[in-house]
Design an enzyme around this catalytic site. Structure first.
Site: not given
Length: 305
Positions: A52, A215-216, A220, A225
């Site tokens: 990251y 990724s809530p 894709g 979002v």
């Protein structure tokens, strides 16, 4: 903040974790506000990875909070390793070097959890076992897990490991429901019946492995979002109606949908907006009814047999 039992008795942690992937884009002052907002909301679990920001996210996190032993005791720190710029590397040498790098950047003597970051096709489980044993016996890592791994990949590692794998970090949201679709539509001749996940949801529940849902809010992989997105009118209508009922924002409903599943997942939220995080944390203040859960699932375009 609601707590969840990670690994069935190993770690008690906040149901929502702050994902720090985007922290590299913040100033230290902005990061300080973000971290303290999380702590004020009851979040004690912070998710990092050496990839990251090429390590910058971990660095900014520690500098922003002014990491000291007293502050460290209030947090559960997780990092991940294994992704290189154009390959994966679960070699013993790389795992050990990666952990030392994360510890240095995070200004701490230990990680609460280390995850292997996605599967390495060239993994040699004996090497992983050696690395984990060194890290555990030295006190550098307390617990271990994986991300995006299938049941058989986990079984292969487990054959050689002396430590239990507590976590599998998987993409999951109302717009990324593959690991429940195949179970719901089992024995039907529908596209959703295809099992692309190897039965990972039920496997993790059987093995007491906690799923961390990443990724809530995405559809894709990283296409954007689904909330407030004109591409998904029925889904947003349903979520917004439920949000009004509970007096919360749509982000809280999207996370509550994940938390309602009896697998007792932990949700990794990656927002770097303090107010959005506060709004999202209200997901732990209420529980969707069974019908509301299915209404959202169907509004996302899924079908029931």
């Amino acid at each position: 903040m609601r707590k969840i039992d990670i690994g069935k008795g190993e770690i008690l942690a906040s149901a929502i974790s702050l994902g720090c992937m985007r922290m590299a884009k913040l100033t230290e002052k902005e990061a300080n506000i973000m971290i303290n907002t999380a702590l004020e909301e009851g979040i004690d679990f912070f998710d990092h990875a050496d990839i990251y920001g090429a390590g910058k996210s971990e660095e900014i996190f520690a500098n922003a909070i002014g990491m000291t032993p007293g502050i460290r005791e209030k947090m559960l720190l997780q990092s991940k390793c294994g992704i290189r710029s154009a390959s994966f590397d679960f070699s013993k040498e790389h795992i050990l070097e990666a952990v030392d790098g994360s510890l240095k950047r995070l200004k701490t003597d230990y990680l609460d959890v280390l995850l292997l970051h996605r599967p390495d096709a060239l993994v040699e489980p004996e090497e992983v076992a050696e690395a984990f044993t060194i890290l555990h016996s030295s006190g550098k890592v307390r617990y271990f897990g994986v991300s995006n791994e299938t049941p058989l990949q986990i079984e292969l590692l487990t054959k050689y490991l002396n430590q239990k794998l507590l976590i599998n970090q998987l993409q999951f949201s109302v717009m990324h429901t593959g690991m429940i679709d195949s179970g719901i539509t089992m024995n039907m001749k529908w596209p959703s019946t295809v099992d692309r996940d190897g039965g990972i949801l039920d496997y993790c529940r059987l093995k007491d492995i906690t799923i961390q849902a990443w990724s809530p809010f995405q559809y894709g992989m990283f296409e954007g979002v689904f909330l407030d997105n004109d591409k998904f009118p029925e889904l947003n209508k349903t979520i917004n109606e439920i949000a009004v009922k509970y007096g919360v924002k749509n982000t809280a409903v999207a996370v509550a949908w994940i938390l309602r599943h009896p697998a007792k997942m932990q949700v990794v939220v990656g927002t770097m907006n303090p107010q959005r995080l506060r709004d999202t944390c209200k997901a732990t203040n209420f529980e969707l009814t069974r019908q509301e859960w299915y209404d959202i699932y169907l509004a996302a375009g899924n079908k029931l047999p």
